[in-house]
Design an enzyme around this catalytic site. Structure first.
Site, short mmCIF file in Angstrom:
data_model
loop_
_atom_site.label_atom_id
_atom_site.label_comp_id
_atom_site.label_asym_id
_atom_site.label_seq_id
_atom_site.Cartn_x
_atom_site.Cartn_y
_atom_site.Cartn_z
N THR A 1 0.82 -1.21 0.00
CA THR A 1 0.00 0.00 0.00
C THR A 1 0.86 1.26 0.00
OG1 THR A 1 -1.50 1.27 1.42
CG2 THR A 1 -0.09 -0.30 2.53
N ASP A 2 0.28 2.36 -0.49
CA ASP A 2 1.00 3.65 -0.44
C ASP A 2 1.10 4.18 0.99
OD1 ASP A 2 -1.67 4.37 -0.07
OD2 ASP A 2 -1.71 5.88 -1.67
N GLU A 3 0.33 3.59 1.92
CA GLU A 3 0.34 4.10 3.29
C GLU A 3 1.69 3.90 3.98
OE1 GLU A 3 -2.96 3.10 5.72
OE2 GLU A 3 -4.36 3.28 4.08
N TYR B 1 -1.55 -0.71 11.13
CA TYR B 1 -1.73 -1.35 9.81
C TYR B 1 -0.58 -0.98 8.88
CZ TYR B 1 -3.14 -1.74 4.93
OH TYR B 1 -3.14 -1.98 3.58
N LYS C 1 2.47 -3.30 7.24
CA LYS C 1 2.70 -3.46 5.79
C LYS C 1 4.12 -3.00 5.45
CE LYS C 1 0.25 -4.61 2.95
NZ LYS C 1 -0.10 -5.96 2.39
P1 NAD Z 1 -9.45 -7.50 2.46
O1 NAD Z 1 -9.41 -7.27 3.93
O2 NAD Z 1 -10.70 -7.26 1.70
O3 NAD Z 1 -9.04 -9.02 2.15
C1 NAD Z 1 -7.98 -9.66 2.81
C2 NAD Z 1 -8.10 -11.16 2.57
O4 NAD Z 1 -7.00 -11.81 3.22
C3 NAD Z 1 -9.38 -11.77 3.15
O5 NAD Z 1 -9.97 -12.65 2.21
C4 NAD Z 1 -8.89 -12.53 4.37
O6 NAD Z 1 -9.67 -13.67 4.70
C5 NAD Z 1 -7.48 -12.93 3.95
N1 NAD Z 1 -6.61 -13.17 5.11
C6 NAD Z 1 -6.46 -12.36 6.20
N2 NAD Z 1 -5.60 -12.94 7.07
C7 NAD Z 1 -5.20 -14.12 6.50
C8 NAD Z 1 -4.31 -15.15 6.92
N3 NAD Z 1 -3.66 -15.08 8.09
N4 NAD Z 1 -4.13 -16.21 6.10
C9 NAD Z 1 -4.79 -16.28 4.92
N5 NAD Z 1 -5.66 -15.34 4.47
C10 NAD Z 1 -5.85 -14.27 5.27
O7 NAD Z 1 -8.24 -6.66 1.87
P2 NAD Z 1 -8.09 -5.92 0.46
O8 NAD Z 1 -8.62 -4.54 0.61
O9 NAD Z 1 -8.57 -6.81 -0.61
O10 NAD Z 1 -6.50 -5.80 0.39
C11 NAD Z 1 -5.72 -6.82 -0.22
C12 NAD Z 1 -4.26 -6.41 -0.21
O11 NAD Z 1 -4.09 -5.20 -0.93
C13 NAD Z 1 -3.69 -6.16 1.19
O12 NAD Z 1 -2.37 -6.66 1.23
C14 NAD Z 1 -3.70 -4.65 1.31
O13 NAD Z 1 -2.68 -4.21 2.20
C15 NAD Z 1 -3.43 -4.24 -0.12
N6 NAD Z 1 -3.94 -2.92 -0.50
C16 NAD Z 1 -5.26 -2.61 -0.31
C17 NAD Z 1 -5.74 -1.36 -0.73
C18 NAD Z 1 -7.19 -0.98 -0.55
O14 NAD Z 1 -7.55 0.14 -0.85
N7 NAD Z 1 -8.06 -1.85 -0.09
C19 NAD Z 1 -4.86 -0.45 -1.33
C20 NAD Z 1 -3.52 -0.80 -1.49
C21 NAD Z 1 -3.07 -2.04 -1.08
O1 TDX Z 2 -16.72 6.13 8.05
C1 TDX Z 2 -15.65 6.59 7.63
N1 TDX Z 2 -15.53 7.95 7.48
C2 TDX Z 2 -14.40 8.54 7.01
O2 TDX Z 2 -14.35 9.77 6.88
C3 TDX Z 2 -14.52 5.75 7.27
C4 TDX Z 2 -14.63 4.26 7.43
C5 TDX Z 2 -13.39 6.36 6.78
N2 TDX Z 2 -13.31 7.71 6.66
C6 TDX Z 2 -12.09 8.32 6.08
C7 TDX Z 2 -10.77 7.83 6.60
C8 TDX Z 2 -9.87 7.96 5.39
O3 TDX Z 2 -9.38 9.29 5.29
O4 TDX Z 2 -12.11 7.96 4.69
C9 TDX Z 2 -10.79 7.71 4.21
C10 TDX Z 2 -10.72 6.27 3.67
O5 TDX Z 2 -10.86 5.40 4.78
P1 TDX Z 2 -10.71 3.80 4.62
O6 TDX Z 2 -11.71 3.31 3.64
O7 TDX Z 2 -10.72 3.21 6.00
O8 TDX Z 2 -9.30 3.67 3.90
P2 TDX Z 2 -7.80 4.08 4.33
O9 TDX Z 2 -7.63 4.15 5.79
O10 TDX Z 2 -7.41 5.26 3.50
O11 TDX Z 2 -7.01 2.75 3.81
C11 TDX Z 2 -7.38 2.09 2.58
O12 TDX Z 2 -6.50 2.41 1.54
C12 TDX Z 2 -5.18 1.93 1.65
C13 TDX Z 2 -7.41 0.57 2.76
O13 TDX Z 2 -8.33 0.25 3.81
C14 TDX Z 2 -6.04 0.04 3.03
O14 TDX Z 2 -6.08 -1.39 3.11
C15 TDX Z 2 -5.12 0.45 1.91
O15 TDX Z 2 -3.83 0.06 2.20
#
Ligand code: NAD
Ligand code: TDX
Length: 332
Positions: A121-123, A148, A152
């Site tokens: 992630t960019d975080e 988190y 990562k």
């Molecule tokens: P998500 O939480 O929707 O899915 C995570 C999956 O991993 C789930 O299916 C869960 O069951 C599985 N999992 C968790 N712990 C596990 C374990 N110990 N063993 C096996 N499986 C396990 O997450 P997502 O949003 O799909 O993110 C996927 C990846 O992308 C992550 O690595 C996250 O850091 C990265 N990422 C997410 C975002 C975003 O905006 N959501 C952005 C950038 C990077």
């Molecule tokens: O109810 C809300 N109100 C609100 O203002 C929630 C749930 C979030 N927020 C804000 C927090 C953040 O500034 O919205 C923004 C986005 O929040 P999230 O959806 O929780 O995402 P963020 O914390 O930015 O992280 C997401 O992007 C990077 C993913 O969850 C991560 O897995 C990924 O790495």
């Protein structure tokens, strides 16, 4: 390459990636997923049974991971605990899955000399000021803020060290905020869409000035596949689609698209340590590997996503009350 192991393939982005791989390659895919609260089997429904298999298991258990890695040509590693707010409540599963889990995968790919792509992630770069002309690049120093993002960042450092010290054939990608179907309703966009469906006002943390750089999950998937197929081993690629928006703009757009007045939302308690702004410069991926995002128009991508949540209430409804109860405890 014939067989691909996809960890976390039952989650939001991992399941999107599995559909993308099946549609665009001849690969066979094994999903390794613990099926935590964030997973859904439904997201994998309809895939060809002779090409996709689900193994339920934990990436932090070597006896599960090692034989599976041995049977596959490459691993794409999505599995993680992914929600910042949860990491503030209880960091422990983040340390176990994101750090120990990645270590377990690294040891298996090292032992069996398998190609790895690590999804991050960019975080990990921390945050930017609102008026800073700079965006994150592959050279930005790591500076994570939350349990988190620190977990990562730790996993990324392990991958880089295993490349350098042991010659593991790995690439890393760091992507910005994803949106699209199958995202858990604890996350910002689906939480607000499902609130509006329920006649509840969206909940904006703090002032809402925080900026996220939105990309559709389909575009994240195409980028990961491109890096797996054509990326240079040992390299990191940033993935982004020039989608910077502040949270207030996103809430107003959701309300407008759903036929509600644009000020029909509540300000709630801010997130502790809330990162101000993320922004990705993805020139390396675009120039070196010729990748480009397909979703260029956030408003139409968001409208499709709203329609998807309206049509899939049976999927998210069982989780809505418990998700909101957790937020209510924190005044959010
Ligand atoms: P998500 O939480 O929707 O899915 C995570 C999956 O991993 C789930 O299916 C869960 O069951 C599985 N999992 C968790 N712990 C596990 C374990 N110990 N063993 C096996 N499986 C396990 O997450 P997502 O949003 O799909 O993110 C996927 C990846 O992308 C992550 O690595 C996250 O850091 C990265 N990422 C997410 C975002 C975003 O905006 N959501 C952005 C950038 C990077
Ligand atoms: O109810 C809300 N109100 C609100 O203002 C929630 C749930 C979030 N927020 C804000 C927090 C953040 O500034 O919205 C923004 C986005 O929040 P999230 O959806 O929780 O995402 P963020 O914390 O930015 O992280 C997401 O992007 C990077 C993913 O969850 C991560 O897995 C990924 O790495």
């Amino acid at each position: 390459m014939d067989r691909l192991l996809v960890t976390g393939g039952a989650g939001f982005i991992g399941s999107n990636f599995v559909h993308h791989v099946i549609a665009h390659t001849d690969l066979r895919v094994t999903v390794l997923d613990k099926l935590t609260y964030a997973a859904s089997r439904e997201a994998l429904a309809g895939l060809p049974e002779d090409r996709v298999e689900l193994v339920v298991g934990d990436i932090a258990e070597a006896e599960v991971v090692d034989p599976l890695v041995a049977e596959h040509d490459a691993v794409v590693h999505f599995a993680a605990e992914s929600h910042n707010d949860n990491s503030l409540h209880d960091p422990s599963p983040f340390i176990r899955t994101n750090i120990l889990g990645t270590y377990t995968i690294l040891e298996a790919v090292r032992r069996h000399d398998r190609r790895l792509h690590h999804v991050s992630t960019d975080e990990v770069y921390g945050d930017l000021e609102l008026d800073d002309p700079k965006r994150f690049t592959e050279d930005t120093p790591y500076n994570p803020s939350s349990p988190y993002s620190a977990s990562k960042a730790g996993s990324d450092h392990l991958v880089r060290a295993w490349v350098r010290s042991f010659g593991v054939r790995a690439t890393v990608s760091n992507c910005s905020n994803n949106y699209g179907p199958w995202q858990h309703i604890e996350k910002f966009i689906p939480r607000q869409i499902t609130n509006v469906i329920d006649g509840v006002r969206p909940k904006l943390y703090g002032s809402g000035e925080n900026v996220r750089d939105w990309i559709h999950a389909d575009d994240h998937s195409s980028a990961v596949l491109r890096i797996l197929e054509q990326g240079r081993v040992g390299e990191t690629y940033l993935i982004g689609a020039d989608g910077e928006k502040n949270n207030l703009e996103v809430v107003r757009l959701i309300l407008k698209l759903m036929g509600r007045p644009e000020d029909d939302f509540d300000h709630v308690n801010d997130r502790a340590g809330h990162d101000l702004r993320y922004a990705i410069e993805s020139g390396k991926l675009r120039q070196e590997l010729g990748w480009a995002p397909k979703f260029q128009d956030f408003e139409s991508g968001l409208a499709d996503t709203i329609a998807w949540y309206q049509e899939h209430e049976d999927w998210w409804r069982p989780h809505k009350d418990a998700t909101e109860a957790k937020y209510a405890e924190k005044g959010q």
